[in-house]
Design an enzyme around this catalytic site. Structure first.
Site, mmCIF file in Angstrom:
data_model
loop_
_atom_site.group_PDB
_atom_site.id
_atom_site.type_symbol
_atom_site.label_atom_id
_atom_site.label_comp_id
_atom_site.label_asym_id
_atom_site.label_seq_id
_atom_site.Cartn_x
_atom_site.Cartn_y
_atom_site.Cartn_z
ATOM 1 N N SER A 257 0.982 -1.289 -0.066
ATOM 2 C CA SER A 257 -0.009 -0.154 0.096
ATOM 3 C C SER A 257 0.760 1.277 0.228
ATOM 4 O O SER A 257 2.090 1.248 0.242
ATOM 5 C CB SER A 257 -0.851 0.051 1.355
ATOM 6 O OG SER A 257 -0.346 0.294 2.456
ATOM 7 N N LYS A 258 0.168 2.503 -0.195
ATOM 8 C CA LYS A 258 0.903 3.837 -0.245
ATOM 9 C C LYS A 258 1.993 4.157 0.812
ATOM 10 O O LYS A 258 2.826 4.455 0.711
ATOM 11 C CB LYS A 258 -0.159 4.696 -0.231
ATOM 12 C CG LYS A 258 -0.820 5.102 -1.421
ATOM 13 C CD LYS A 258 -1.183 6.348 -1.602
ATOM 14 C CE LYS A 258 -2.049 6.612 -3.055
ATOM 15 N NZ LYS A 258 -1.284 6.115 -3.994
ATOM 16 N N ARG A 259 1.725 3.490 2.002
ATOM 17 C CA ARG A 259 2.565 3.653 2.944
ATOM 18 C C ARG A 259 3.767 3.086 2.970
ATOM 19 O O ARG A 259 4.868 3.359 3.777
ATOM 20 C CB ARG A 259 2.111 3.404 4.595
ATOM 21 C CG ARG A 259 1.960 2.302 5.052
ATOM 22 C CD ARG A 259 0.945 1.960 6.203
ATOM 23 N NE ARG A 259 0.333 0.754 6.025
ATOM 24 C CZ ARG A 259 1.145 -0.486 6.478
ATOM 25 N NH1 ARG A 259 2.239 -0.403 6.978
ATOM 26 N NH2 ARG A 259 0.575 -1.693 6.157
#
Ligand code: GLU
Length: 493
Positions: A257-259
């Protein structure tokens, strides 16, 4: 599985719900590799039947990203082909006709239940701890009743009449036989009330009409596959071979994911990853080359690609490995090619004009190769090479003055250097080297004590490519000017 097989036809079928995800790019790549390895055809099909999730710019982004990766489709939007159109919203009549056919043959039925009723049903089931799903209320409505409701224009969907017992076996080439109990499968919707088909119906109809031989997709679609198998059966069609690619996980184990970092293809592109490196990296997410080699170009991958070497255990997405591969592929580029690929990044950072003049291109081709060994991402180039392009050098005295030397000594070294360089007509690397080395000797100082102040005076930095090549590329006038400024800074201190 290599060899000539004209009948191999595979597709990448993204839904245009956003920018192309890196995981989807992996799916596209595996399809392309399989097609190319088998002299097959790679088809791009846009699955835009979920109008609620439709994102306008998405299709352009998908096409652009695939082209940038070098994954060109043989049939599809913009290219055409015999079994188009390749955008599902342009094929609504086809789906309608096929859904009707299933109703006629008793494999599907009209359902008039309202969204409110379905919602309540779901809530009640959830509250009772039961599995949620449609209770089949409309499954056996008398035919006249159905006619009447349709004539009255009551909104309806078409649902698949799921066998109530038995099991459906999905044969996945990577995982073997997977068994699904039919009673656990819902009477899923085929046609929605807005006249659009669901993914299930559209995908099966299109895979058949487009003569897809192998469906290669992410493993999140495994649970849909028994529905597809049953649909093929209901239509009396042969199902394609199926291969569900292993899930891609982050290094910490969860979904990427983006993180964790970039996830959309365009982000990787903007950061300065090479398409060659990304393709190489993506290929290794689930596939291994026969000899275990990890650095591969596209042709090498094609010549050794087979589904037999695709695994089923999760593929771990390591940004470090991607960075490493990017460096490797950068160093493999021909210096001019590397330079040209840097230009868009230099333009983005305002160091080169857009369009670049032929002088600028020639200049970048001198500068960039000096940094090719050290660049990890193309976007590093601006920070690493700014002083080649701009004359605004910040002279930080703490960098200019080498350890164990005073400001005055440094200024005097720079004045002497200026003097010898002013007298130098030939500003070639070798002439610079001879001249500056003899200056070091005549001053009785260490190389570092002379070269470091010059380096910092000319570049503002202590880490640069070789001093002589750097001075040569920047050129005599600009070098002298920068040294003069540095001397001034030291005098003003
Ligand atoms: N449209 C689906 C997606 O967005 C395609 C799934 C499939 O390949 O069948 O991934």
């Amino acid at each position: 599985m290599s060899g000539v097989d004209k009948s191999v036809r595979v597709r990448f079928a993204p839904s245009p719900t956003g920018y192309l995800h890196i995981g989807s790019a992996r799916t596209a790549l595996f399809n392309v590799l399989f097609a190319r390895a088998n002299n097959g055809t790679f088809i791009l099909r846009i699955e835009d039947t979920d109008r609620n999730r439709y994102v306008e710019e998405s299709m352009e982004d998908i096409k652009e990203s695939l082209s940038w990766l070098g994954l060109m489709w043989d049939e599809g939007p913009g290219v055409g082909g015999d079994v188009g159109p390749y955008i599902q919203s342009e094929r609504l009549d086809i789906y309608k006709e096929h859904a009707d056919r299933l109703v006629e043959t008793g494999h599907a039925y009209y359902c008039f239940c309202t969204p409110d009723r379905l919602d309540e049903l779901r809530k009640a089931q959830a509250a009772a701890g039961e599995p949620t799903g449609y209770d089949r209320r409309c499954r056996d409505l008398p035919e006249e009743e159905v006619r009447r409701l349709l004539d009255e224009g009551v909104p309806s969907v078409i649902r698949f009449k799921m066998p109530l017992e038995g099991a459906t076996i999905v044969e996945d080439v990577l995982r073997g036989k997977i068994r699904f109990e039919n009673r656990l499968l819902d009477d899923f919707v085929l046609m929605k009330s807005d006249g659009y088909p669901t993914y299930q119906l559209a995908s099966v109809v299109d895979d058949h009409l487009m003569k897809i031989s192998h469906v290669i997709r992410g493993d999140e679609w495994i649970n849909s596959s028994p529905k597809h198998v049953l649909l093929y059966k209901a239509f009396g069609w042969e199902a394609p071979v199926m291969a569900h690619l292993p899930v891609i996980l982050s290094q910490s184990g969860g979904k990427l994911s983006k993180r964790h970092g970039a996830t959309q293809l365009r982000e990787f592109r903007e950061k300065g990853y090479l398409p060659e490196a990304l393709v190489n990296f993506l290929a290794l997410l689930g596939w291994t080359s026969p000899d275990g080699e990890e650095v591969l170009d596209f042709d090498q991958m094609v010549s050794s690609f087979s589904l037999e070497r695709v695994g089923t255990s999760p593929a771990v997405f390591s940004y470090d490995k991607l960075d490493w591969l990017n460096g490797v592929h950068i160093r493999r580029l021909d210096p001019d090619e590397f330079s040209d690929r840097c230009i868009p990044f230099l333009q983005r950072d305002g160091l080169v004009s857009n369009p670049a003049t032929s002088e600028e291109v020639a200049y970048v081709r001198k500068v960039a190769p000096l940094l090719q060994e050290r660049v990890k991402l193309l976007s590093d180039i601006s920070d690493m090479s700014g002083y080649f392009f701009t004359d605004e050098i910040t002279h930080d005295p703490s960098l200019l003055v080498p350890r164990k030397m005073s400001k005055e000594e440094t200024a005097s070294v720079l004045r002497k250097s200026l003097e010898v360089l002013e007298g130098l007509d030939d500003f070639s690397e070798s002439a610079l080297e001879t001249t500056l080395r003899s200056l070091v000797d005549s001053l009785g100082l260490g190389t570092r004590q002379v070269f470091m102040p010059i380096r910092v005076a000319v570049t503002g930095s202590t880490a640069t490519p070789g001093l002589f090549e750097t001075l040569h590329v920047i050129g005599k006038e600009r070098v002298l000017e920068r040294i003069r400024k540095a001397i001034q800074v030291l005098q003003e201190q």
